[in-house]
Design a protein around this motif. Structure first.
Motif, PDB file in Angstrom:
ATOM      1  N   MET A   1       0.820  -1.185   0.000  1.00 23.56           N
ATOM      2  CA  MET A   1       0.000   0.000   0.000  1.00 23.56           C
ATOM      3  C   MET A   1       0.873   1.262   0.000  1.00 23.56           C
ATOM      4  O   MET A   1       0.456   2.272  -0.538  1.00 23.56           O
ATOM      5  CB  MET A   1      -0.948   0.000   1.193  1.00 23.56           C
ATOM      6  N   GLN A   2       2.063   1.186   0.582  1.00 18.45           N
ATOM      7  CA  GLN A   2       2.936   2.356   0.584  1.00 18.45           C
ATOM      8  C   GLN A   2       3.338   2.726  -0.839  1.00 18.45           C
ATOM      9  O   GLN A   2       3.380   3.906  -1.194  1.00 18.45           O
ATOM     10  CB  GLN A   2       4.175   2.093   1.434  1.00 18.45           C
ATOM     11  N   GLU A   3       3.640   1.730  -1.646  1.00 18.33           N
ATOM     12  CA  GLU A   3       3.992   1.971  -3.042  1.00 18.33           C
ATOM     13  C   GLU A   3       2.808   2.610  -3.776  1.00 18.33           C
ATOM     14  O   GLU A   3       2.966   3.547  -4.552  1.00 18.33           O
ATOM     15  CB  GLU A   3       4.359   0.640  -3.713  1.00 18.33           C
ATOM     16  N   LEU A   4       1.638   2.093  -3.530  1.00 16.65           N
ATOM     17  CA  LEU A   4       0.425   2.612  -4.151  1.00 16.65           C
ATOM     18  C   LEU A   4       0.164   4.045  -3.696  1.00 16.65           C
ATOM     19  O   LEU A   4      -0.211   4.900  -4.497  1.00 16.65           O
ATOM     20  CB  LEU A   4      -0.757   1.712  -3.794  1.00 16.65           C
ATOM     21  N   ARG A   5       0.394   4.318  -2.440  1.00 22.73           N
ATOM     22  CA  ARG A   5       0.194   5.675  -1.930  1.00 22.73           C
ATOM     23  C   ARG A   5       1.158   6.649  -2.581  1.00 22.73           C
ATOM     24  O   ARG A   5       0.821   7.805  -2.829  1.00 22.73           O
ATOM     25  CB  ARG A   5       0.338   5.711  -0.423  1.00 22.73           C
ATOM     26  N   GLY A   6       2.363   6.172  -2.908  1.00 26.75           N
ATOM     27  CA  GLY A   6       3.316   7.015  -3.616  1.00 26.75           C
ATOM     28  C   GLY A   6       2.794   7.425  -4.982  1.00 26.75           C
ATOM     29  O   GLY A   6       3.086   8.515  -5.465  1.00 26.75           O
ATOM     30  N   ASP A  10      -3.230  10.740  -1.607  1.00 31.95           N
ATOM     31  CA  ASP A  10      -4.245  10.511  -0.573  1.00 31.95           C
ATOM     32  C   ASP A  10      -5.581  10.044  -1.143  1.00 31.95           C
ATOM     33  O   ASP A  10      -6.626  10.263  -0.535  1.00 31.95           O
ATOM     34  CB  ASP A  10      -4.454  11.774   0.258  1.00 31.95           C
ATOM     35  N   ASP A  11      -5.570   9.409  -2.285  1.00 29.19           N
ATOM     36  CA  ASP A  11      -6.807   8.902  -2.908  1.00 29.19           C
ATOM     37  C   ASP A  11      -7.181   7.570  -2.248  1.00 29.19           C
ATOM     38  O   ASP A  11      -6.978   6.500  -2.800  1.00 29.19           O
ATOM     39  CB  ASP A  11      -6.617   8.740  -4.413  1.00 29.19           C
ATOM     40  N   TYR A  12      -7.721   7.662  -1.034  1.00 32.82           N
ATOM     41  CA  TYR A  12      -8.033   6.468  -0.251  1.00 32.82           C
ATOM     42  C   TYR A  12      -9.172   5.652  -0.852  1.00 32.82           C
ATOM     43  O   TYR A  12      -9.223   4.439  -0.666  1.00 32.82           O
ATOM     44  CB  TYR A  12      -8.352   6.855   1.197  1.00 32.82           C
ATOM     45  N   GLN A  13     -10.038   6.288  -1.583  1.00 26.67           N
ATOM     46  CA  GLN A  13     -11.145   5.565  -2.218  1.00 26.67           C
ATOM     47  C   GLN A  13     -10.600   4.585  -3.262  1.00 26.67           C
ATOM     48  O   GLN A  13     -10.985   3.419  -3.288  1.00 26.67           O
ATOM     49  CB  GLN A  13     -12.122   6.551  -2.845  1.00 26.67           C
ATOM     50  N   THR A  14      -9.685   5.046  -4.105  1.00 26.54           N
ATOM     51  CA  THR A  14      -9.087   4.169  -5.111  1.00 26.54           C
ATOM     52  C   THR A  14      -8.237   3.103  -4.441  1.00 26.54           C
ATOM     53  O   THR A  14      -8.284   1.932  -4.820  1.00 26.54           O
ATOM     54  CB  THR A  14      -8.248   4.978  -6.118  1.00 26.54           C
ATOM     55  N   MET A  15      -7.473   3.474  -3.433  1.00 24.85           N
ATOM     56  CA  MET A  15      -6.658   2.482  -2.722  1.00 24.85           C
ATOM     57  C   MET A  15      -7.536   1.413  -2.088  1.00 24.85           C
ATOM     58  O   MET A  15      -7.186   0.236  -2.096  1.00 24.85           O
ATOM     59  CB  MET A  15      -5.788   3.155  -1.665  1.00 24.85           C
TER      60      MET A  15
END
Length: 75
Positions: A1-6, A10-15
């Motif tokens: 998830m850290q890679e994805l957050r990079g 802050d698009d938590y909906q997509t994550m």
């Protein structure tokens, strides 16, 4: 998830949609997401299936890693 957050910030909906673990009262593993993240490539059975995979089922993944999605048929 850290890679994805990079990538997503802050698009938590997509994550949340892309997460391997389905959060909620009863957590579960999204096996298709796990397979997609772990595999080298994703292939549709036919061109129409490849388009459905890219544009509907895994569209969030396709936006971030389009190189994984291919279309190869044996016919």
């Amino acid at each position: 998830m850290q890679e994805l957050r990079g990538t997503l910030g802050d698009d938590y909906q997509t994550m949340g949609r892309m997460s391997i673990i389905e959060e909620g009262e009863n957590k579960s593993v999204r096996m298709a997401h796990l397979a997609l993240v772990a595999c080298h490539t994703v292939n549709g059975v036919a061109a129409i299936h490849s388009e459905i995979i890219k544009n509907e089922i895994f569209k969030d993944f396709y936006k971030i890693m389009p190189q994984k999605f291919q279309n190869k048929t044996n016919g």
